[in-house]
Design a protein around this motif. Structure first.
Motif, PDB file in Angstrom:
ATOM      1  N   LEU A   8       0.821  -1.215   0.000  1.00 41.00           N
ATOM      2  CA  LEU A   8       0.000   0.000   0.000  1.00 41.00           C
ATOM      3  C   LEU A   8       0.854   1.264   0.000  1.00 41.00           C
ATOM      4  O   LEU A   8       0.465   2.264  -0.618  1.00 41.00           O
ATOM      5  CB  LEU A   8      -0.976  -0.012   1.168  1.00 41.00           C
ATOM      6  CG  LEU A   8      -2.151  -0.965   0.975  1.00 41.00           C
ATOM      7  CD1 LEU A   8      -2.906  -1.162   2.281  1.00 41.00           C
ATOM      8  CD2 LEU A   8      -3.086  -0.475  -0.123  1.00 41.00           C
ATOM      9  N   GLU A   9       1.996   1.231   0.654  1.00 37.47           N
ATOM     10  CA  GLU A   9       2.892   2.391   0.599  1.00 37.47           C
ATOM     11  C   GLU A   9       3.294   2.676  -0.843  1.00 37.47           C
ATOM     12  O   GLU A   9       3.301   3.825  -1.280  1.00 37.47           O
ATOM     13  CB  GLU A   9       4.131   2.153   1.449  1.00 37.47           C
ATOM     14  CG  GLU A   9       3.898   2.288   2.934  1.00 37.47           C
ATOM     15  CD  GLU A   9       5.170   2.026   3.738  1.00 37.47           C
ATOM     16  OE1 GLU A   9       6.285   2.251   3.210  1.00 37.47           O
ATOM     17  OE2 GLU A   9       5.024   1.579   4.889  1.00 37.47           O
ATOM     18  N   ILE A  60       1.720   1.566  -3.660  1.00 37.21           N
ATOM     19  CA  ILE A  60       0.535   1.873  -4.468  1.00 37.21           C
ATOM     20  C   ILE A  60       0.060   3.297  -4.208  1.00 37.21           C
ATOM     21  O   ILE A  60      -0.294   4.028  -5.142  1.00 37.21           O
ATOM     22  CB  ILE A  60      -0.578   0.841  -4.202  1.00 37.21           C
ATOM     23  CG1 ILE A  60      -0.156  -0.505  -4.815  1.00 37.21           C
ATOM     24  CG2 ILE A  60      -1.929   1.300  -4.741  1.00 37.21           C
ATOM     25  CD1 ILE A  60      -0.976  -1.681  -4.355  1.00 37.21           C
ATOM     26  N   ASN A  61       0.068   3.701  -2.943  1.00 37.82           N
ATOM     27  CA  ASN A  61      -0.415   5.040  -2.607  1.00 37.82           C
ATOM     28  C   ASN A  61       0.541   6.145  -3.035  1.00 37.82           C
ATOM     29  O   ASN A  61       0.179   7.313  -3.028  1.00 37.82           O
ATOM     30  CB  ASN A  61      -0.744   5.133  -1.116  1.00 37.82           C
ATOM     31  CG  ASN A  61      -2.001   4.367  -0.789  1.00 37.82           C
ATOM     32  OD1 ASN A  61      -2.860   4.163  -1.637  1.00 37.82           O
ATOM     33  ND2 ASN A  61      -2.121   3.931   0.456  1.00 37.82           N
ATOM     34  N   MET A  77      -3.328   4.570  -6.599  1.00 39.63           N
ATOM     35  CA  MET A  77      -3.905   5.092  -5.370  1.00 39.63           C
ATOM     36  C   MET A  77      -5.371   5.479  -5.571  1.00 39.63           C
ATOM     37  O   MET A  77      -5.757   6.023  -6.600  1.00 39.63           O
ATOM     38  CB  MET A  77      -3.141   6.325  -4.911  1.00 39.63           C
ATOM     39  CG  MET A  77      -3.678   6.892  -3.599  1.00 39.63           C
ATOM     40  SD  MET A  77      -2.832   8.393  -3.067  1.00 39.63           S
ATOM     41  CE  MET A  77      -3.548   9.590  -4.186  1.00 39.63           C
ATOM     42  N   SER A  78      -6.163   5.159  -4.573  1.00 40.43           N
ATOM     43  CA  SER A  78      -7.552   5.610  -4.541  1.00 40.43           C
ATOM     44  C   SER A  78      -7.897   5.925  -3.096  1.00 40.43           C
ATOM     45  O   SER A  78      -7.127   5.618  -2.177  1.00 40.43           O
ATOM     46  CB  SER A  78      -8.493   4.519  -5.082  1.00 40.43           C
ATOM     47  OG  SER A  78      -8.599   3.451  -4.147  1.00 40.43           O
ATOM     48  N   THR A 137      -7.575   2.745  -1.116  1.00 42.19           N
ATOM     49  CA  THR A 137      -6.239   2.243  -0.765  1.00 42.19           C
ATOM     50  C   THR A 137      -5.638   3.075   0.362  1.00 42.19           C
ATOM     51  O   THR A 137      -4.823   2.566   1.126  1.00 42.19           O
ATOM     52  CB  THR A 137      -5.283   2.207  -1.976  1.00 42.19           C
ATOM     53  OG1 THR A 137      -5.090   3.530  -2.486  1.00 42.19           O
ATOM     54  CG2 THR A 137      -5.793   1.270  -3.056  1.00 42.19           C
ATOM     55  N   THR A 138      -6.044   4.332   0.483  1.00 45.36           N
ATOM     56  CA  THR A 138      -5.548   5.145   1.596  1.00 45.36           C
ATOM     57  C   THR A 138      -6.273   4.815   2.894  1.00 45.36           C
ATOM     58  O   THR A 138      -5.720   5.003   3.970  1.00 45.36           O
ATOM     59  CB  THR A 138      -5.667   6.658   1.308  1.00 45.36           C
ATOM     60  OG1 THR A 138      -7.039   7.022   1.168  1.00 45.36           O
ATOM     61  CG2 THR A 138      -4.892   7.033   0.064  1.00 45.36           C
TER      62      THR A 138
END
Length: 126
Positions: free
Chosen positions: A35-36, A38-39, A44-45, A48-49
């Motif tokens: 996630l780090e 991807i964000n 990112m969306s 995901t945050t």
């Protein structure tokens, strides 16, 4: 109509993020690490945050009831069925919300749709 489409997109993003994180976890990548990355990128969306605080933490406490989300998404599903009958993704999101509501109840937080996918995958993200 627009609110219902917004909510089905929100739910779809959560389902997609969960499915992706489950695959990565089974592959050996920690969801928090993924996630780090991807964000910080184009994937990112909003979901995901929020995943770390609501799913990875096991809180499932965004504050919006699963039954209300399903109600809105069923409206979106009806709109899509009437206007674009060949659609497949939004109807599937609506189906998954129904399955989650049957499993967790209408008062559960809507983020528990992630738990439905975890249960099916035999893995948890937290």
């Amino acid at each position: 109509a627009t609110k219902s489409i917004n909510n089905v997109l929100n739910s779809a993003h959560l389902l997609l993020a969960t499915e992706g994180m489950l695959a990565l976890k089974k592959y050996g990548v920690q969801p928090s690490t993924a996630l780090e990355a991807i964000n910080g990128g184009s994937g990112m969306s909003l979901q995901t945050t929020r995943l770390p605080d609501n799913v990875l933490s096991r809180k499932f406490a965004y504050g919006f009831a699963l039954g209300l989300m399903r109600k809105d998404c069923k409206i979106a599903g009806g709109l899509v069925a009437s206007q674009t009958p060949s659609a497949t993704l939004i109807p599937r999101v609506v189906d998954l919300l129904g399955e989650a509501e049957a499993a967790f109840g209408p008062d559960a937080d809507y983020t528990q749709i992630a738990q439905l996918l975890e249960d099916r995958a035999g893995a948890t993200l937290g």
